[in-house]
Every structure is written in structure tokens, then in C-alpha cells.
Scaffold this active site. Sequence first.
Site, PDB file in Angstrom:
ATOM      1  N   CYS A 188     -16.186   9.024  -0.881  1.00 16.71           N
ATOM      2  CA  CYS A 188     -16.099   7.896   0.244  1.00 16.71           C
ATOM      3  C   CYS A 188     -15.874   8.436   1.377  1.00 16.71           C
ATOM      4  O   CYS A 188     -15.035   9.468   1.545  1.00 16.71           O
ATOM      5  CB  CYS A 188     -14.913   7.074  -0.376  1.00 16.71           C
ATOM      6  SG  CYS A 188     -14.749   5.619   0.697  1.00 16.71           S
ATOM      7  N   CYS A 231     -21.961  -6.819   1.957  1.00 13.33           N
ATOM      8  CA  CYS A 231     -21.522  -7.986   0.868  1.00 13.33           C
ATOM      9  C   CYS A 231     -21.811  -9.133   1.086  1.00 13.33           C
ATOM     10  O   CYS A 231     -21.351  -9.795   2.418  1.00 13.33           O
ATOM     11  CB  CYS A 231     -20.063  -7.768   0.283  1.00 13.33           C
ATOM     12  SG  CYS A 231     -19.739  -8.926  -0.752  1.00 13.33           S
ATOM     13  N   ASP A 286       0.805  -1.328   0.109  1.00 17.49           N
ATOM     14  CA  ASP A 286       0.083  -0.008  -0.189  1.00 17.49           C
ATOM     15  C   ASP A 286       0.948   1.252   0.096  1.00 17.49           C
ATOM     16  O   ASP A 286       0.298   2.418   0.304  1.00 17.49           O
ATOM     17  CB  ASP A 286      -0.873  -0.030   1.445  1.00 17.49           C
ATOM     18  CG  ASP A 286      -2.201   0.676   1.077  1.00 17.49           C
ATOM     19  OD1 ASP A 286      -2.341   0.603   0.092  1.00 17.49           O
ATOM     20  OD2 ASP A 286      -2.809   1.048   2.118  1.00 17.49           O
ATOM     21  N   CYS A 321     -24.414   2.327  -0.081  1.00 12.65           N
ATOM     22  CA  CYS A 321     -23.267   3.598   0.445  1.00 12.65           C
ATOM     23  C   CYS A 321     -24.116   4.924   0.689  1.00 12.65           C
ATOM     24  O   CYS A 321     -24.754   5.476  -0.276  1.00 12.65           O
ATOM     25  CB  CYS A 321     -22.436   3.830  -0.837  1.00 12.65           C
ATOM     26  SG  CYS A 321     -21.377   5.199  -0.627  1.00 12.65           S
ATOM     27  N   CYS A 331     -14.491   3.229   6.722  1.00 12.47           N
ATOM     28  CA  CYS A 331     -15.973   2.923   6.588  1.00 12.47           C
ATOM     29  C   CYS A 331     -15.910   1.426   6.052  1.00 12.47           C
ATOM     30  O   CYS A 331     -15.242   1.324   5.144  1.00 12.47           O
ATOM     31  CB  CYS A 331     -16.621   3.779   5.786  1.00 12.47           C
ATOM     32  SG  CYS A 331     -18.243   3.448   5.362  1.00 12.47           S
ATOM     33  N   CYS A 348     -26.248  -8.682  -8.085  1.00 10.28           N
ATOM     34  CA  CYS A 348     -26.359  -7.965  -6.471  1.00 10.28           C
ATOM     35  C   CYS A 348     -25.904  -6.540  -6.614  1.00 10.28           C
ATOM     36  O   CYS A 348     -24.809  -6.333  -7.523  1.00 10.28           O
ATOM     37  CB  CYS A 348     -25.380  -8.782  -5.714  1.00 10.28           C
ATOM     38  SG  CYS A 348     -25.195  -8.129  -4.060  1.00 10.28           S
TER      39      CYS A 348
END
Length: 306
Positions: A211, A245, A131, A195, A238, A188
Site C-alpha cells: 500500500c 468509491c 488507533d 489501486c 493515499c 463494484c
Amino acid sequence: MNNKQDYTQFIKSEAQRLGFLSCGISKSGFLEEEAPRLEKWLNQNQHGQMAYMENHFDKRLNPNLLMDDAKSVVSLLLNYYPSESQIEDTYKISKYAYGQDYHFVIKDKLKELLYSIQENIGAISGRAFVDSAPVLDKAWAAKSGLGWIGKNSNLITKSIGSFYFVAELIIDLELEYDHATTDHCGTCTACIDACPTEAIVAPYVVDGSKCISYFTIELKENIPLEMKGKFDDWAFGCDICQDVCPWNKFSKPHKEPLFHPNPELLSLTKKDWQEITEETFRKVFKNSAVKRTKLEGLQRNIKFLQ
């Protein structure tokens, strides 16, 4: 060990020994399909103030520009799904930040994996990425069959969901390569529907600048007033699009001691969060990713939620 098959098997079993959920391997090279997607996303300013996303465009798409003679991208997943969660009706932080900062935890494991490869296979060069460099980690993980990139733009795996970190080791050793898996999002739209800031602007496209994670972690100035009342008590990050999911019903608690939360974190009430002091912040979030916002950033977020 003297062939690609042996080397590949060894690396995968070492990854397992070090606690990784799974390991997939791809041939290093230019990510042709990702190039136009990344360019469009940047051109539409969907990265907000995350200027670093614009840097090293070419390197993001080609690991061979990050490391001379790169041959293989070893993608690894590390579970962070917690066995306990915060109390009800409090300000929430993303599950990935419950324990110690994942950058350090994973970097240590990757260093150990590279050392083990060098000890057992020979003079192999490699670079570890968590990352922190221009590497499209989810794209590489998907390419190596570890999951598919879902409508919420997270990597999703059938048997384990999506609550895991993705990391890479790029090495100058040819190996046996894995193949991409198929997409199982189907019809789906749970993540899109759930959100609260409508950041998932189309299936598979997240506008990062809308976001909640962006507002609470990356944005350095005041949170726009039009977002008031839309954060559902999230003070750092978040998890909504992952929580809803269906594939995450298969998530199992991690076994990494360094990811266990400080017990105090789980019991903080809204009042505790509102009155948080520098001393409590340091104690509860020692070595935590939450330190990225600093105390002032966290206080700004909590004030915005009131």
C-alpha cells in the site's frame, strides 16, 4: 436514568453533542469471525514491517483482555472530509492529515464522553482507543451497524461514505446493542481497479506491505525501486481507493475546526515541496499527523516521486 435504554440514548446523544457523526454499540467479547482472517493476514506477511500488528494477537480479538469487566464497546465515527483540497498537479497528502493530529482531537472527545457518562450515570470504568492500542476498530464499528467493511478494507456507510476516523470507548456498563448492517459493495470493483500498486490483492483483502500509505508512512528504509512511477504523486498516505468509491459522493465537509488545514499546505507547489525546509515543515505541519514521517521521511518520499 435508570435502565439500559436510557443509558444508551444518553451516550448516543452525548456523542452527537461532541461532534461525532454516529455512534453504535456492541456487546464486548471475542471477535470469532475476525480471528482466522487476522491470523491468515499476518501469516502471509501482509503487514510488512508493521511488527506491532503481530503483538497482542489475543487482545486484538477480545476487549475483555484489555479491560477487566468490559461489557460494551461504544464505536464512534468522526468526519474528516475537507471542504477544500490541495492545488492541482502537486505532491499529495491524505485528507485525514490536513488538520491537527486526529489522535489528540479524538482522545479529548472520548475523555469528555467518558466523564459525561460518569457524571450522569455513575461510577463507570472505561478506556478510550484511537488507533493506538490493539483494537480492531473497523470490525467493532461494523458489528455495531455503523457501516460495512468494503472491498478496500475501509468501513463504508451508505449515507456518508468512508472519510471518517473510527474510535472506541470500552466501558463496564451493559447497554442496548446494535446489529450489523449489510454489505453494499455489490459487483463494484472501482477500488481494486484503481489501486496503482495492486495492494487490494482480493476483494476485502489489502496487502498492507504493497500500500502507498505503508511505503510513505510506515516503511523506514528506502522505498523499493519496482514501485517507481506507481505512486501518482502521493507523498504521505493515499486516498485513491476512497476517492474512486461511489459511496463517497455522499461525503460532506466536516465541522471540526481543528481539522481545518493550514492554508499554506493547500497552495504548496511541487517546487515548494522539493525545497521544503525544517522551518516550513514545522510551521505547516504543526500538530499534524505528517510529523510521523519527520522531515527526512517526507523528503525521501518526494525524492522518490521525482
